[in-house]
Write an enzyme that holds these catalytic residues in place. Structure first.
Site, PDB file in Angstrom:
ATOM      1  N   THR A   1       8.566   0.149  -3.277  1.00 58.27           N
ATOM      2  CA  THR A   1       8.222   1.258  -4.170  1.00 58.27           C
ATOM      3  C   THR A   1       7.763   2.499  -3.424  1.00 58.27           C
ATOM      4  O   THR A   1       7.857   3.609  -3.938  1.00 58.27           O
ATOM      5  CB  THR A   1       7.117   0.826  -5.152  1.00 58.27           C
ATOM      6  OG1 THR A   1       5.995   0.355  -4.410  1.00 58.27           O
ATOM      7  CG2 THR A   1       7.609  -0.283  -6.070  1.00 58.27           C
ATOM      8  N   CYS A   2       7.233   2.320  -2.202  1.00 56.43           N
ATOM      9  CA  CYS A   2       6.707   3.476  -1.473  1.00 56.43           C
ATOM     10  C   CYS A   2       7.805   4.468  -1.102  1.00 56.43           C
ATOM     11  O   CYS A   2       7.530   5.657  -0.899  1.00 56.43           O
ATOM     12  CB  CYS A   2       5.981   3.016  -0.216  1.00 56.43           C
ATOM     13  SG  CYS A   2       4.537   2.013  -0.575  1.00 56.43           S
ATOM     14  N   VAL A   3       9.032   3.959  -0.973  1.00 54.49           N
ATOM     15  CA  VAL A   3      10.142   4.845  -0.591  1.00 54.49           C
ATOM     16  C   VAL A   3      11.274   4.785  -1.606  1.00 54.49           C
ATOM     17  O   VAL A   3      12.400   5.202  -1.319  1.00 54.49           O
ATOM     18  CB  VAL A   3      10.664   4.481   0.824  1.00 54.49           C
ATOM     19  CG1 VAL A   3       9.685   4.908   1.880  1.00 54.49           C
ATOM     20  CG2 VAL A   3      10.963   2.991   0.936  1.00 54.49           C
TER      21      VAL A   3
ATOM     22  N   THR B   1       0.853  -1.187   0.000  1.00 54.43           N
ATOM     23  CA  THR B   1       0.000   0.000   0.000  1.00 54.43           C
ATOM     24  C   THR B   1       0.886   1.233   0.000  1.00 54.43           C
ATOM     25  O   THR B   1       2.099   1.148   0.209  1.00 54.43           O
ATOM     26  CB  THR B   1      -0.924   0.013   1.230  1.00 54.43           C
ATOM     27  OG1 THR B   1      -1.830   1.123   1.129  1.00 54.43           O
ATOM     28  CG2 THR B   1      -0.126   0.156   2.515  1.00 54.43           C
TER      29      THR B   1
END
Length: 952
Positions: free
Chosen positions: A918-920, A529
């Protein structure tokens, strides 16, 4: 001596009623003065030459005369046409003197003149004049800058300060108001960043917004003696509401002194601007150190909104376009177009720009405005010069005569940047009025990065603007450690299924696009998420919108069949039976056009230089996605289209508008390569589209139309030749040929090329194209392809877009810049590589790797060798989006971090794939034994590891 030259030029320019040679002499004298004499901005400003030159270009009184809306009758129309013709003559004369352009619109020696077009680009007398006028602007302007003295980490410090301080306000019923209760709750402590409308909500919750009945009895539930506790005040006014009331929903209005406060203004800004202590317009203000504003008690009056009162403009602006749709203005006459084939007159962008006032309203006044007006006129000439020349429509290069970068004013750009990087200005919405006015009237004086910042500040809420400021200043990490310092962004998480992502996206946008909540996506049965899945959601929906079976884009039918077919073919596949001579000619013509359109089925088309620079990865043979090197443009819909088909297409474009607007609002990227011609619709330049713009939609069709246009031009000259009788002229026109084939035998009719079913006029299917009506055919094809056939789709797009924020806010950009706004950093050509030095600066090694590590050096070498398809795959794998944000790798936030993947000592790193967060933007890279192994593992991970988010 320069003053004497300027005085002479001024005298000649002032005599605009004199004969044309006198005007040319005056312009030539001014040109020679600028080129051969060192004239200072002071001398230019005080000579009056700027005003005289602006009057010459605009026609003096033309603006006031031509903006009246009551011109009626044929005589008025002729007068208007004559004024426009005279205006264009003056502009051609000016370009002839300052840029060596032709004096007449259809110069026969045009091809020889344009052969040296590259020699005068950005140089010569026009460039010198632009430079001088820009210097005059810098010399004259006195726009104020609001500066705050802030400590280190200014955004974080300022936000923390405002979160710990409150304004003391005394709420009083206005003396003129008798039908509301008097506030008896004492002094109220208000969050300085709360909006004025938050006070209304606070009072309404306590019954102070209800008016008394006529007999004087209180209609409210509470008595006049009701009071509120301080705790209630803090709870109610600590956070501005996310849903803004509309005009009709407001029951109270608020005043400081005699000034009515805008509902969307912060209380801090209202007190600073309208209170007794007002120093907001000084060059330097230090509210963090100045305790006066925080210890004083500020009186704010409230009164009832009068029934039937006109809507407040500020409230309308605060809605950001929600629920407000404005149909695209259309003055076309469908009866004449459809029944007679008469194409509406195309607007001249130069005349439109030169007629319009520089600044509307009187709130911005500065000595530099006349110089800015002249600079705007010169920029319009540099950018739209080709509209003054008939033959220019078929030129492949319409670059500005002076590069756009030459119009940037360094002094104004520095002031704007300083203002936009001030966190107090962003948090309080206290932008000086001149900044937005000048930026939208003269966007060319500011660089793209500056306009991009301003666009986000004026278009969206304060929390989003502050979040961008924190990220741009590298303060995001500091904000994350303290909840009180982070902007209050409401987040709305939704779970979607991958199999029907487009249908679910339509429901999501209908539900959430117009809200200020930040949309976050999670996929069903996946644990990931946050930023990565959300970026991938926008990329997946972007791809789905390019499906050929949706029939949204020009040429969709061709991608449903075989890749070699092309929507630009204008010669019928089965021409009518003709004589042997004509048959040979028709065969030669068909072969010539087929070669031009890359229709030869026995060979693969060779990409042009332009295609190499702008092409996107071609789909597989069985793919069903529309891809054009020049970008996507809506498929034209005819008058005889089924209502159900039109309704479905409009619904998709309405969704596309919401989707793209929400992506920009949330700082996401879409991956839809649109044509420059479609972007011109987005900045209200659709009435300026002409034949030259066809090359951005269907390049091969444009080339074919240009070949036919040369024949139509010869027919026009023959028809006007008085040396022949009418019968002789008709015979000569009938004899005109294209590559040896008579026009009548080309087998053309009034059907939109490449479509087969869209008639250009009533009965067009049965109306053959001849040399006599060839010019009308070309005009109709251009008009239907670029305007008439797509106007309903673009109206639906605008309706959807404006449910999120006003489309007019995009006018701060050039059409060609909008790809960066929506899609992020340009991906470049197929062979464009990433620079190794840039990669070394932007990649952050950590947890086992340093900048000198062998694995990091190998990774940089591999990334620098990637072509565009490989770049897109890598970016999709690491970030969730195949595109970089505007600014490239340097703008990636958080930066791309590469760490060593932890493995047991007994395990071989070459047996493991890299993984990502991918979030960071976090890449876990094993320490591979060689560059070849690393390249192969990265390729495998990027190709096979997408479209799923699980724990790694």
């Amino acid at each position: 001596m320069p003053a004497l030259h300027l005085a002479g030029a001024l005298e000649a320019l002032a005599a605009l009623a004199a004969a044309l040679p006198h005007r040319r002499a005056a312009l030539s004298q001014l040109r020679d003065t600028l080129l051969h004499h060192d004239v200072s901005p002071f001398e230019v400003n005080h000579s009056g030459v700027l005003g005289a030159l602006l009057q010459f270009l605009t026609g003096g009184e033309m603006e006031s005369e031509c903006t009246e809306g009551d011109r009626e009758g044929e005589s008025e129309s002729r007068d208007l046409a004559q004024e426009i013709a005279e205006c264009e003559d003056r502009l051609r004369l000016f370009l002839h003197v300052f840029a060596e352009m032709p004096l007449v619109p259809d110069d026969n020696e045009w091809s020889e003149k344009v052969s040296s077009v590259g020699a005068w680009l950005g140089a010569g007398a026009l460039g010198a004049l632009v430079s001088k006028v820009n210097a005059c602007v810098s010399h004259l302007e006195q726009f104020p800058v609001r500066v705050h003295d802030l400590p280190a980490r200014p955004a974080t410090s300022a936000l923390k300060f405002f979160n710990t301080h409150q304004l003391m306000c005394d709420l009083k019923r206005h003396p003129t108001c008798t039908n509301l209760k008097q506030w008896k709750g004492g002094v109220v402590r208000i969050d300085p960043l709360a909006l004025v409308q938050a006070i209304e909500r606070y009072l309404a919750q306590r019954g102070y917004a209800s008016t008394r009945a006529r007999d004087g009895s209180a209609a409210a539930a509470h008595s006049d003696d009701d009071a509120a506790s301080d705790d209630d005040v803090e709870d109610s006014l600590a956070t501005p509401p996310h849903q803004h009331p509309t005009d009709s929903e407001h029951k109270l209005e608020f005043l400081i002194g005699d000034t009515v406060l805008p509902y969307n203004m912060t209380v801090y800004q209202a007190v600073r601007q309208f209170g007794e202590q007002t120093d907001a317009d000084t060059d330097t203000e230090t509210p963090l150190a100045n305790a006066g504003i925080w210890v004083q008690t500020h009186t704010i009056y409230y009164r009832a909104v009068e029934a039937g009162a006109p809507a407040r403009a500020d409230a309308a602006a605060s809605r950001k376009g929600k629920g407000h749709t404005t149909k695209l203005s259309s003055r076309r006459k469908p009866d004449l177009l459809w029944n007679e084939g008469i194409v509406p007159v195309r607007e001249s962008p130069l005349v439109v720009i030169l007629r319009s006032p520089l600044i509307t309203g009187g709130e911005v006044k500065d000595a530099s405005l006349p110089a800015l007006g002249l600079l705007r006129a010169l920029h319009a000439l540099s950018r739209h010069w080709h509209t003054l020349y008939h033959r220019a429509a078929c030129l492949p290069d319409h670059r500005p005569l002076v590069p756009n970068s030459e119009f940037i004013n360094a002094k104004l750009a520095a002031k704007a940047n300083r203002q936009l990087q001030d966190p107090l200005v962003i948090m309080t919405g206290n932008l000086p009025p001149w900044l937005k006015k000048i930026a939208y009237a003269c966007p060319f004086v500011l660089p793209f990065e500056c306009r991009h910042l301003l666009f986000h500040v004026v278009s969206f809420d304060r929390e989003r603007a502050l979040q961008r400021l924190l990220e741009a200043g590298g303060e995001r990490g500091a904000a994350a450690h303290d909840e009180r310092v982070a902007p209050r962004l409401d987040r709305r998480k939704r779970t979607v299924r991958r199999r029907s992502v487009l249908r679910q996206a339509e429901h999501l946008m209908h539900e959430a696009a117009h809200t200020r909540a930040l949309l976050e996506i999670q996929y069903e049965n996946e644990v990931g998420t946050g930023l990565g899945p959300t970026l991938e959601f926008y990329a997946l929906v972007s791809q789905e919108l390019q499906r050929a079976d949706l029939d949204l884009w020009h040429g969709s039918e061709n991608f449903k069949q075989k890749p070699t077919s092309f929507g630009g073919e204008i010669v019928k596949s089965q021409p009518p039976v003709v004589t042997d001579r004509s048959s040979d000619a028709a065969t030669r013509l068909a072969s010539s056009v087929r070669d031009a359109l890359s229709l030869d089925e026995d060979r693969s088309p060779q990409p042009s230089d332009l295609e190499k620079e702008t092409s996107i990865p071609s789909p597989a043979p069985d793919a069903t996605y529309v891809t054009w090197p020049c970008g996507l443009f809506p498929q034209a819909v005819g008058r005889n289209a089924r209502a159900s088909h039109l309704s479905r297409v409009k619904a998709k474009f309405r969704f596309l508008g919401k989707f793209m607007a929400k992506a920009v609002m949330d700082s996401r990227m879409v991956d839809i390569p649109l044509s420059v011609s479609m972007y011109r619709w987005l900045v209200s330049e659709q009435r300026w589209l002409g034949l030259s713009d066809v090359r951005h939609v269907a390049p091969e069709l444009w080339r074919s139309l240009c070949r036919l246009r040369r024949v139509a031009e010869r027919a026009r000259l023959l028809a006007a030749d008085a040396r022949h009788t009418p019968d002789q002229r008709a015979h000569l026109i009938n004899a005109l040929e294209l590559d040896g084939c008579p026009i009548e035998e080309l087998g053309l009719d009034f059907i939109l090329p490449g479509d087969g079913c869209t008639e250009l006029r009533r009965g067009g299917r049965d109306l053959p194209v001849t040399a006599h009506n060839l010019h009308n055919y070309i005009s109709l094809v251009t008009h239907w392809l670029l305007y008439e056939g797509v106007v309903k789709q673009m109206e639906a797009f605008k309706e959807g877009f404006e449910s999120v924020f006003p489309l007019a806010n995009l006018k701060i950009f050039y059409p060609e810049e909008l790809e960066q706004v929506f899609c992020g950093s340009p991906s470049g050509g197929r062979d464009q590589r990433w620079d190794p030095r840039m990669l070394a600066e932007c990649i952050r090694p950590d947890h086992g790797y340093t900048a000198e590590s062998r694995a990091i050096r190998m990774l940089i070498d591999i990334l620098a060798s990637y072509n565009r398809e490989e770049q897109r795959l890598f970016l999709q794998f690491v970030t969730g989006s195949p595109r970089l944000p505007t600014g490239g790798f340097k703008a990636l936030n958080p930066p791309l971090t590469v760490v060593r993947k932890s493995l047991e000592s007994s395990l071989d790193p070459d047996e493991y794939l890299p993984s990502v967060m991918t979030c960071v933007n976090y890449l876990k890279l094993p320490d591979y034994s060689s560059a070849e192994v690393m390249r192969a593992k990265l390729r495998l991970a990027a190709s096979e590891g997408q479209h799923s988010f699980h724990l790694s």
